[in-house]
Design a protein around this motif. Structure first.
Motif, PDB file in Angstrom:
ATOM      1  N   ASN A  11       0.856  -1.191   0.000  1.00  0.00           N
ATOM      2  CA  ASN A  11       0.000   0.000   0.000  1.00  0.00           C
ATOM      3  C   ASN A  11       0.889   1.236   0.000  1.00  0.00           C
ATOM      4  N   PRO A  12       0.722   2.143  -0.973  1.00  0.00           N
ATOM      5  CA  PRO A  12       1.617   3.299  -1.027  1.00  0.00           C
ATOM      6  C   PRO A  12       1.353   4.337   0.051  1.00  0.00           C
ATOM      7  N   LEU A  13       0.225   4.202   0.750  1.00  0.00           N
ATOM      8  CA  LEU A  13      -0.135   5.232   1.711  1.00  0.00           C
ATOM      9  C   LEU A  13       0.859   5.253   2.864  1.00  0.00           C
ATOM     10  N   PRO A  14       1.547   6.378   3.117  1.00  0.00           N
ATOM     11  CA  PRO A  14       2.528   6.426   4.203  1.00  0.00           C
ATOM     12  C   PRO A  14       1.848   6.423   5.565  1.00  0.00           C
ATOM     13  N   LEU A  15       2.526   5.818   6.516  1.00  0.00           N
ATOM     14  CA  LEU A  15       2.012   5.711   7.867  1.00  0.00           C
ATOM     15  C   LEU A  15       2.906   6.498   8.812  1.00  0.00           C
ATOM     16  N   ALA A  16       2.325   7.179   9.759  1.00  0.00           N
ATOM     17  CA  ALA A  16       3.114   7.953  10.735  1.00  0.00           C
ATOM     18  C   ALA A  16       3.419   7.092  11.954  1.00  0.00           C
ATOM     19  N   ILE A  17       3.989   5.903  11.687  1.00  0.00           N
ATOM     20  CA  ILE A  17       4.279   4.945  12.769  1.00  0.00           C
ATOM     21  C   ILE A  17       5.727   5.117  13.200  1.00  0.00           C
ATOM     22  N   PRO A  18       5.990   5.245  14.504  1.00  0.00           N
ATOM     23  CA  PRO A  18       7.374   5.377  14.969  1.00  0.00           C
ATOM     24  C   PRO A  18       8.083   4.034  14.959  1.00  0.00           C
ATOM     25  N   LEU A  19       9.350   4.060  14.540  1.00  0.00           N
ATOM     26  CA  LEU A  19      10.230   2.899  14.613  1.00  0.00           C
ATOM     27  C   LEU A  19      11.492   3.298  15.365  1.00  0.00           C
ATOM     28  N   GLU A  20      12.248   2.298  15.807  1.00  0.00           N
ATOM     29  CA  GLU A  20      13.501   2.585  16.509  1.00  0.00           C
ATOM     30  C   GLU A  20      14.659   2.470  15.524  1.00  0.00           C
ATOM     31  N   LEU A  21      15.427   3.544  15.430  1.00  0.00           N
ATOM     32  CA  LEU A  21      16.664   3.519  14.634  1.00  0.00           C
ATOM     33  C   LEU A  21      17.836   3.371  15.595  1.00  0.00           C
ATOM     34  N   GLY A  22      18.839   2.596  15.177  1.00  0.00           N
ATOM     35  CA  GLY A  22      20.016   2.442  16.018  1.00  0.00           C
ATOM     36  C   GLY A  22      21.276   2.283  15.192  1.00  0.00           C
ATOM     37  N   ILE A  23      22.400   2.634  15.807  1.00  0.00           N
ATOM     38  CA  ILE A  23      23.715   2.458  15.178  1.00  0.00           C
ATOM     39  C   ILE A  23      24.566   1.617  16.116  1.00  0.00           C
ATOM     40  N   GLY A  24      25.310   0.661  15.561  1.00  0.00           N
ATOM     41  CA  GLY A  24      26.145  -0.181  16.407  1.00  0.00           C
ATOM     42  C   GLY A  24      27.133  -0.973  15.591  1.00  0.00           C
ATOM     43  N   VAL A  25      27.504  -2.149  16.102  1.00  0.00           N
ATOM     44  CA  VAL A  25      28.501  -3.011  15.466  1.00  0.00           C
ATOM     45  C   VAL A  25      27.887  -4.394  15.229  1.00  0.00           C
ATOM     46  N   PRO A  26      28.092  -4.978  14.040  1.00  0.00           N
ATOM     47  CA  PRO A  26      27.563  -6.331  13.831  1.00  0.00           C
ATOM     48  C   PRO A  26      28.151  -7.304  14.839  1.00  0.00           C
ATOM     49  N   ALA A  27      27.290  -8.095  15.446  1.00  0.00           N
ATOM     50  CA  ALA A  27      27.748  -9.068  16.445  1.00  0.00           C
ATOM     51  C   ALA A  27      26.791 -10.238  16.427  1.00  0.00           C
ATOM     52  N   GLY A  28      27.329 -11.444  16.316  1.00  0.00           N
ATOM     53  CA  GLY A  28      26.487 -12.622  16.242  1.00  0.00           C
ATOM     54  C   GLY A  28      25.560 -12.533  15.044  1.00  0.00           C
TER      55      GLY A  28
ATOM     56  N   GLY B 283      23.072 -10.414  14.876  1.00  0.00           N
ATOM     57  CA  GLY B 283      22.396  -9.118  14.886  1.00  0.00           C
ATOM     58  C   GLY B 283      23.349  -7.952  14.849  1.00  0.00           C
ATOM     59  N   CYS B 284      22.813  -6.797  15.299  1.00  0.00           N
ATOM     60  CA  CYS B 284      23.571  -5.551  15.341  1.00  0.00           C
ATOM     61  C   CYS B 284      23.511  -5.053  16.776  1.00  0.00           C
ATOM     62  N   ALA B 285      24.671  -5.042  17.442  1.00  0.00           N
ATOM     63  CA  ALA B 285      24.724  -4.592  18.836  1.00  0.00           C
ATOM     64  C   ALA B 285      24.789  -3.071  18.837  1.00  0.00           C
ATOM     65  N   THR B 286      23.673  -2.439  19.199  1.00  0.00           N
ATOM     66  CA  THR B 286      23.592  -0.985  19.086  1.00  0.00           C
ATOM     67  C   THR B 286      24.229  -0.279  20.273  1.00  0.00           C
ATOM     68  N   THR B 287      24.866   0.851  19.982  1.00  0.00           N
ATOM     69  CA  THR B 287      25.426   1.718  21.012  1.00  0.00           C
ATOM     70  C   THR B 287      24.641   3.014  21.111  1.00  0.00           C
ATOM     71  N   MET B 288      23.750   3.270  20.133  1.00  0.00           N
ATOM     72  CA  MET B 288      22.916   4.463  20.152  1.00  0.00           C
ATOM     73  C   MET B 288      21.595   4.121  19.477  1.00  0.00           C
ATOM     74  N   THR B 289      20.464   4.481  20.093  1.00  0.00           N
ATOM     75  CA  THR B 289      19.156   4.250  19.490  1.00  0.00           C
ATOM     76  C   THR B 289      18.279   5.483  19.664  1.00  0.00           C
ATOM     77  N   GLN B 290      17.274   5.597  18.783  1.00  0.00           N
ATOM     78  CA  GLN B 290      16.344   6.727  18.848  1.00  0.00           C
ATOM     79  C   GLN B 290      15.030   6.275  18.228  1.00  0.00           C
TER      80      GLN B 290
END
Lengths: 173, 143, 144
Positions: free
Chosen positions: B75-92, B94-101
């Motif tokens: 569906n092209p309709l955009p949604l105003a849903i919040p998601l968590e963004l994070g930055i980190g280092v690949p580990a196992g 997944g991605c082990a984040t050191t900063m999230t927002q």
């Protein structure tokens, strides 16, 4: 200004004052030359004293550390799929990777899979060193790696008819 | 003539001392600006799930990111849903984040971090608001 | 006997002038440059929207700033409403992933105004499910 200076010095010509004027003239010349030397030194960042290059030869020996950490990567590979696991090498040394076991419903333990070591890239692992292998106890992949983040990748090379469970051991510094 | 000689010598010395200054002028130094790579990371996100994208910093520098779009799958309709963004280092696995927002879709920088050279990852995760799978698009830049 | 001591005032003056000239000749000069500013750019995107379809157009903001998009003309019919939004292009360019959108008909003022970073963006129109026949459109994009 120069002609006025000349005429003033010329007035020193009479014999009675010759010695005094000559001294004054020499003093002026000396002062001017000294000023020249000072001026040259003030602008003197263009002058440099060249030094002969020295060369010394040093021999660098890179230590290759043996593995000190063992991690176990347990996962599943779908038909046509892949999985990867990231790990951190803390010092230059040897990394040993072993596909230790493979199994699952309709998955023979002797099935060959793809096994690789590389760098996490995008949503995958870009494997620079790869091998096709069955599970076993001997190390199938080894190499020397500098400190950094690396990954092990396991993938179906076309032999799977059902999802396969696997265990990979990763020994690294 | 001899009385003029010291002055002539002096003038000549001045000319020699400063006259060729322009020929040894040094070029102005310019700061080296690292090349920036911009990535669009788009994928589907399940309820309670996460995705990550690994990247390599060629040099130390700033990583910036924004959650550009969240839409219902197909569906092209955009949604105003919040998601968590994070930055980190690949580990196992997944991605082990050191900063999230936790952020909502927009087109301006929402996450910034200063990182060294090396391998890092950007992670997108359900912040608890998903009721169904969504398609997300994150744009981020790194050195 | 008359003793005259020649004055050294003129050589000293010459010396002082020469010093001043020499030191000034060894200096560097710098000049400030005025900053440059750029004006917003207006782009026009025209096409035809098919029934059940969508149309997208990519554009580049050369610096951070404000983007305004206007669905300036649409139809027939004159009262047709469509989905109209701004977002970023997919990596393969196949689609425009929308950040925000509205349901709108043609208007003379921007339906969407949004702050952006420097980079590539896109505008997209899509059938809301109400179209009965293809409709021509004109979109105006004002961007940095």
């Amino acid at each position: 200004m120069t002609s006025e200076l000349t005429s003033r010095i010329d007035t020193c010509r009479p014999l009675a004052v010759t010695r005094v004027c000559g001294l004054a003239r020499d003093l002026t010349a000396a002062l001017l030359l000294a000023a020249t030397a000072l001026t040259v030194s003030a602008c003197g960042d263009k002058t440099s004293t060249a030094t002969s290059p020295t060369s010394t030869s040093t021999t660098t020996t890179t230590t290759v550390a043996t593995p000190t950490t063992t991690e176990v990567f347990s996962g599943r590979v779908d038909v046509g799929g892949s999985a990867f696991y990231s790990f951190n090498v803390v010092e230059n040394g040897t990394v040993n990777v072993t596909l230790a076991a493979v199994g699952g419903a309709n998955v023979p333990s002797t099935v060959w899979l793809g096994l690789g070591i590389g760098t996490p890239t995008g949503e995958d692992c870009s494997a620079a060193t790869t091998v096709n292998t069955a599970a076993g106890s001997a190390v199938q992949l080894t190499g020397t790696y500098a400190p950094g983040v690396y990954c092990v990748r396991v993938w179906d090379i076309g032999n799977l008819v059902a999802v396969a469970a696997f265990n990979v051991t990763i020994a690294h510094p | 003539m001899t009385t003029r000689l010291p002055l002539i010598v002096f003038a000549a010395a001045l000319a020699a001392a400063c006259g060729n200054g322009s020929s040894t002028a040094t070029s102005p130094t310019t700061a080296t600006i690292p090349a920036i790579t911009t990535v669009t990371f788009a994928d589907t996100l399940d309820v309670g799930g996460s995705r990550f994208y690994s990247f390599s910093n060629n040099t130390a520098g700033s990583v910036t990111a924004f959650l550009a779009s969240v839409t219902a799958s197909g569906n092209p309709l955009p949604l105003a849903i919040p998601l968590e963004l994070g930055i980190g280092v690949p580990a196992g696995t997944g991605c082990a984040t050191t900063m999230t927002q936790v952020v909502t879709p927009g087109l301006v920088t929402e996450l910034t971090d200063s990182l060294a050279a090396g391998v890092f990852c950007l992670r997108v995760a359900d912040a608890g608001a998903l009721k169904a799978p969504v398609t997300f698009a994150v744009r981020f830049s790194h050195p | 006997m008359t003793v005259r001591t020649p004055r050294l005032g003129v050589p000293a003056a010459f010396l002082a002038v020469a010093f001043a000239l020499a030191l000034s000749g060894c200096g560097d000069s710098t000049s400030a440059t005025a900053p440059t500013t750029t004006s917003p750019v207006t782009e026009t995107f025209t096409g035809q929207l098919v029934v059940g379809g969508s149309a997208s157009h990519a554009f580049t903001a050369v610096s951070a700033g404000t983007v305004s998009v206007t669905l300036a003309s649409l139809g027939p019919p004159a009262d047709l409403m469509v989905g109209f939004g701004v977002g970023i292009p997919q990596t393969n360019g196949a689609s425009c992933l929308l950040s925000q959108s509205v349901q709108t008909g043609a208007a003379t003022s921007p339906q969407i105004t949004v702050q952006v970073e420097a980079g590539t963006y896109c505008v997209r129109l899509y059938d809301l499910g109400t179209m009965k026949s293809p409709a021509a459109f004109t979109v105006t994009i004002v961007r940095p």
